[in-house]
Design a protein around this motif. Structure first.
Motif, short mmCIF file in Angstrom:
data_model
loop_
_atom_site.label_atom_id
_atom_site.label_comp_id
_atom_site.label_asym_id
_atom_site.label_seq_id
_atom_site.Cartn_x
_atom_site.Cartn_y
_atom_site.Cartn_z
N LYS A 32 0.82 -1.19 0.00
CA LYS A 32 0.00 0.00 0.00
C LYS A 32 0.87 1.26 0.00
O LYS A 32 1.99 1.25 0.50
N PHE A 33 0.27 2.33 -0.56
CA PHE A 33 1.06 3.56 -0.69
C PHE A 33 1.52 4.10 0.65
O PHE A 33 2.62 4.64 0.78
N SER A 81 -1.82 13.60 -4.27
CA SER A 81 -2.67 13.01 -5.31
C SER A 81 -3.48 11.83 -4.75
O SER A 81 -4.69 11.73 -4.98
N LYS A 82 -2.83 10.97 -3.99
CA LYS A 82 -3.50 9.80 -3.43
C LYS A 82 -4.58 10.20 -2.43
O LYS A 82 -5.69 9.65 -2.43
N LYS A 138 -7.67 11.70 -4.18
CA LYS A 138 -8.47 10.68 -4.86
C LYS A 138 -9.28 9.87 -3.85
O LYS A 138 -10.40 9.46 -4.14
N LYS A 139 -8.68 9.63 -2.68
CA LYS A 139 -9.44 8.95 -1.62
C LYS A 139 -10.61 9.81 -1.17
O LYS A 139 -11.71 9.29 -0.90
N TYR A 151 0.49 11.77 6.01
CA TYR A 151 -0.48 11.00 5.22
C TYR A 151 -1.39 10.17 6.12
O TYR A 151 -2.60 10.09 5.88
#
Length: 696
Positions: free
Chosen positions: A2-3, A251-252, A255-256, A22
């Motif tokens: 996972k990121f 970006s992640k 988008k979430k 994050y």
């Protein structure tokens, strides 16, 4: 993977606090998701109708805007956020002027809008933190690049002067321009007092700061500048990776957000990220190219492959045979220990007079190697340690077998020489010049040992004083080395008689001196660090080691001569030294016992997630420190242990305490570097300019 995990793994550890948080932003999104899932299905079904009716009522009163702007009106109605850049000075970032970005959330009046408003406020804080940190670091590297440019001008001129002194004229032909030698008239050597000779000269104010134009001077300057370029290049790569990872993180997370809320806010926010300095700046990329070109040309003779291999060293692949042999040697060591124990008990080798002789002579000889292999950290050291333990235990077992075999009993001299032969083998392995058995690490260790022995003549670095701290816990090892010298040099080793050594007054005096040497080295290092940095903490640390020296001397004299007066002196000095050293361990070295910190009685930042580990470590440190007092308390021999065995156990406890101290000391040092964002080493530059506009 996972990121989130990949993001955590690829971060620069020392810059951890400067990255986008994050995980916390994910937590805020999870709260939004939970709130939405808890809403009744009916209200979710009715909410869109209510929204459409409100929009319809409002639209009836709006001004007519033409027949061809319907798509634009629809886009405005679907808009979720508006991101503005406000120009202001950020005092928290050093007063540097720069834009701070603020997001206006247009749907805060809807149900759950307050949670989304909190999310965007935190998102703005994270982006502004990343933006200002990146911009500050880019300004730092640009300044360092200018400094290195001036340094390279001086280096090239010095090269010309040393290698071809005839060239004195500056030629300018088209694009190529010869380096000017006039720069050497305005340059002096930066005085770095890091060697015994420079230290002695500085004491007598006899440091020569003028250029001598010799090859040694050129070689030294070239080496320092090469290291400076390597550190700058590493920092540039860190910055490039920092910008990329944070852009990916924003970006992640957006988008979430879109996925959870069924909105379309990511396009607007990511467009702001794309237009910001974090994405648009190309200074780092251009500077990386220039550093590569300069390094390859001036330090690798134009060999690009060699230059890139130096700038970007490939990580070594872990060899499976290391793990295999670690396990193999560990198993062999356990088997040999069992064989020795069985051999001793089955033949009653340590009964009566034989026990006393063996414990007074052979046991101290072999216990030396037990102290050598007690502080371990990584697989290579484990491999060497278990390999050495197999060699030592095999020799000890062979020693026992030779004593019991009737055919070899007459060769007792050979039997007694086995431990000495083992020491010689280990020493030869340590100083072997052949590139085997981790030569680079061995020579680095020997260099640090030499710096410790020559204190305070060398500049004190972390490896030097860290190694000296290890020696303070290895007093018994140093005394065993003294016993080796006496037993084989003056004692009658053929008869296994240590009386010559143990009854000698000279031997006892040397024993006191050997116990003092490690603490004296640390005292001298503290004095050197105090004069280099004018840090009063180092002066207090030096006083701590002086109190320890007084305790060691009084305890050793009490052990040898006994007496009530000596016992009182030994007890008082040991008590003071124990309290002083324990306080210094916990507060200064570990940074703990901060009452008002985020983690009460610990410190603000911790690496281990379980806080109880720190409290257990503090208690263990205090208990193991009290092992110091065993001599004063006359606890020198137990019914089931010989005195030398008890001394070995106490020495091992001190080594265990030092191992625990090592972990938390390095943790505190690492967190100090993180707090100051020190990801690369600071390299002293070789030249300084006399004029102020080029002062480096």
């Amino acid at each position: 993977m996972k990121f989130g995990k990949e993001f955590a793994l690829q971060r620069v550890p020392e810059w951890r606090e400067a990255y986008m948080n994050y995980s916390y932003l994910k937590t805020l999104l999870e709260q939004i998701l939970i709130f939405r899932q808890r809403q009744p299905s009916e209200s979710q079904a009715n909410r869109p109708n209510l929204s459409r009716s409100l929009k319809r009522k409002v639209s009836l009163f709006r001004a007519f805007s033409g027949l061809r702007n319907a798509s634009l009106r629809k886009h405005k109605e679907d808009e979720v956020i508006v991101v503005n850049a406000m120009q202001q000075a950020d005092e928290e970032q050093g007063g540097e002027g720069g834009p701070s970005y603020q997001t206006i959330f247009l749907r805060s009046s809807e149900e759950g809008g307050d949670l989304e408003l909190v999310f965007f406020k935190r998102l703005d804080n994270e982006f502004n933190k990343v933006f200002h940190f990146y911009k500050t670091k880019v300004q730092e590297v640009m300044k360092q690049a200018d400094e290195l440019s001036n340094q390279m001008d001086a280096l090239i001129a010095l090269r010309i002067k040393v290698n071809n002194p005839i060239i004195e004229v500056v030629h300018d032909s088209g694009e190529h321009k010869m380096a000017s030698l006039d720069v050497l008239d305005r340059v002096k050597i930066n005085a770095i007092i890091d060697t015994p000779m420079s230290t002695v000269r500085s004491v007598f104010n006899n440091l020569n700061l003028d250029l001598n134009y010799n090859k040694n001077e050129l070689k030294d300057a070239q080496g320092k500048l090469k290291q400076a370029f390597l550190e700058l290049y590493e920092k540039l790569r860190f910055l490039k990776n920092y910008a990329y990872l944070n852009q990916m993180a924003f970006s992640k997370i957006m988008k979430k957000y879109d996925k959870i809320t069924s909105r379309n806010a990511s396009d607007a926010y990511l467009q702001m990220v794309e237009d910001s300095y974090l994405s648009q700046s190309d200074e780092v990329a251009k500077l990386i190219e220039r550093v590569e070109a300069v390094f390859i040309k001036h330090f690798c003779n134009g060999d690009r492959q060699q230059g890139m291999n130096t700038l970007r060293p490939k990580s070594k692949r872990e060899k499976h045979r290391v793990s295999f042999f670690v396990g193999c040697f560990f198993g062999c060591s356990l088997a040999l220990v069992a064989a020795i124990i069985i051999s001793i008990h089955a033949r009653d080798l340590l009964q009566g007079e034989g026990q006393t002789k063996y414990m007074n002579t052979i046991f101290p000889l072999y216990s030396l190697f037990g102290f050598l292999g007690s502080e371990l950290d990584f697989k290579q050291v484990l491999l060497l340690t278990f390999g050495l333990s197999v060699l030592v235990l095999s020799t000890a077992l062979a020693n026992l077998e030779m004593e019991m075999d009737p055919e070899t009993q007459s060769y007792k001299a050979l039997t007694e020489l086995l431990p000495l032969g083992l020491v010689i083998v280990v020493v030869l392995m340590a100083i072997c010049p052949v590139n085997i058995l981790y030569r680079t690490n061995r020579f680095f260790f020997l260099t640090c040992v030499w710096h410790c022995l020559c204190a305070p003549l060398y500049l004190v670095t972390l490896p030097d004083f860290f190694l000296a701290d290890q020696f303070t816990s290895q007093v018994q090892l140093l005394r065993n080395v003294e016993f080796y010298a006496c037993y084989y040099g003056w004692g009658d080793f053929k008869k296994r008689d240590a009386a010559t050594c143990n009854d000698s007054n000279v031997y006892k005096i040397i024993s006191i001196v050997i116990a003092v040497v490690p603490y004296w080295i640390r005292f001298l290092q503290c004095i050197r660090r105090y004069f280099d940095g004018r840090d009063s903490t180092q002066a207090m640390n030096g006083i701590k080691y002086l109190s320890t020296i007084a305790a060691v001397v009084s305890r050793t004299i009490y052990t040898q001569k006994r007496g009530t007066t000596l016992k009182i002196i030994a007890a008082s000095t040991s008590g003071v030294a124990t309290i002083f050293s324990t306080y210094w361990d916990l507060v200064m070295d570990w940074g703990l016992l901060c009452r008002n910190s985020e983690n009460p009685w610990l410190r603000d930042k911790l690496i281990l997630p379980n806080k109880s580990v720190y409290f257990i470590a503090m208690v263990l440190n205090v208990i193991l420190r009290l092992a110091w007092m065993q001599t004063v308390l006359d606890f020198n021999e137990a019914s089931f242990l010989h005195r030398n065995a008890l001394i070995a156990v106490v020495a091992s406890l001190e080594i265990i305490r030092r191992g625990i101290w090592n972990f938390f000391r390095l943790e505190n040092e690492h967190l100090n570097n993180v707090g100051k964002f020190r990801a690369v080493k600071s390299v002293p530059l070789p030249f300084s300019y006399e004029d102020e506009d080029k002062d480096l």
